[in-house]
Design an enzyme around this catalytic site. Sequence first.
Site, short mmCIF file in Angstrom:
data_model
loop_
_atom_site.label_atom_id
_atom_site.label_comp_id
_atom_site.label_asym_id
_atom_site.label_seq_id
_atom_site.Cartn_x
_atom_site.Cartn_y
_atom_site.Cartn_z
CB SER A 77 -0.96 -0.04 1.20
OG SER A 77 -2.01 0.88 1.03
CG ASP B 208 -4.03 -3.89 -3.14
OD1 ASP B 208 -4.24 -3.73 -4.37
OD2 ASP B 208 -4.95 -4.06 -2.33
CG HIS C 271 -5.57 -2.85 1.06
ND1 HIS C 271 -4.78 -2.69 -0.06
CD2 HIS C 271 -5.10 -1.94 1.99
CE1 HIS C 271 -3.88 -1.74 0.16
NE2 HIS C 271 -4.05 -1.28 1.40
#
Length: 388
Positions: free
Chosen positions: A238, A261, A316
Amino acid sequence: MGSYISSPQVLTRQVSGQFQVGCKDLMIDGTVLGDRGLFMRLYFPTDSQAADISSYPLWLPKPQYAHGLGEYLGQSSQKMNVITSTVVGEKREDCIENAQMSTKCDKWPIVVFSHGLGGSRTFYSTYCTSLASHGYVVAAVEHKDHSACWTYQLTEKNGELVEQPIKIKLIEKNEKNEFKIRNQQVGKRVTECVKALNVLEQLNLGTVPEKVLIGNDYNWAQFKNKLVMSSASVIGHSFGGATSLASSAYTTDFQKAIVFDGWMYPLDSTQQEQAKQPTLFLNVGDWQWNENLDVMKKIISHNDGNLALTLNGAVHQCFSDFPFIFPSWLAKKFGVQGRTEPSLCMQAAIELSLAFLENGKDGAQKLKDEKFSSFISNEIYGREKYKL
């Protein structure tokens, strides 16, 4: 303190290699490195065996990490105390604290790992310990840019070390100066990743950094001439994914990058343009969105050695420890487990990482086709796909 509705006490590695894993925290004073210094947990192969359960470090080193995570999630300290006591308890990482480095290989490849927003140096231990069990030295940085759920630095006062908390900075979406703040944070994160690489280089040369605040009790001499500094990689989830791209853009000392991600928003145009090292992108289709993917596609086009894959039915947080902290029904309730089993998602993340680090794009693509094609696609898509 025990946990009453949790999975096993030690977080089991999902794809275990031939080595047992050791770990050691290392904090270096900021007056030596500039700014706030460096704090990281090193994971590495070891020949040691655990004497008992206390040999494994706690997943939550201090209760403040849970409180900070609660603040990030909008939950009270009281509620996080309940979750910690009933669910997390004394959950431990699958590695041996203060163990000695294995002597079974001449040299070990190195990886620097960057956590996501609200993360910490321990929240990705399943992934990091698994890589270490396959013969990697992994430096999991705990960022001091106010993006960790909570962290701290030690400063000297009246001859004693005093703990100074560094709390997470909460920023509302579309807040004025949001991009400026996030871009400054990613810049700070890059500095810390580069510092981590420099410290590893010092250890490889047989030099212990000055002003070690945590880790003075450890024999760092065993790292001398044991690290492969010529093929360092940087990996992140992330916000950490943006950090890994920006780090590889800043210095080609990072030969490869892996982005789990990735959140592209913090990257400025220069960082986007200069991110040209071979990179593996592993996305979650349910979390990504077109605007974010447009930036990612631009970066992917920079190098024929880049590979982007999308996990279907994942969430996620599938790259973190959270799906393994909670029992399955609670993980689904909290949104950290999707339709695809967490163990399968983590297995794919680890094995595809190893294939990419060792054999590049072709190696990862071949493994995906042979083993993970049932839930991983080469199509790049986000949540908008499901709204058609």
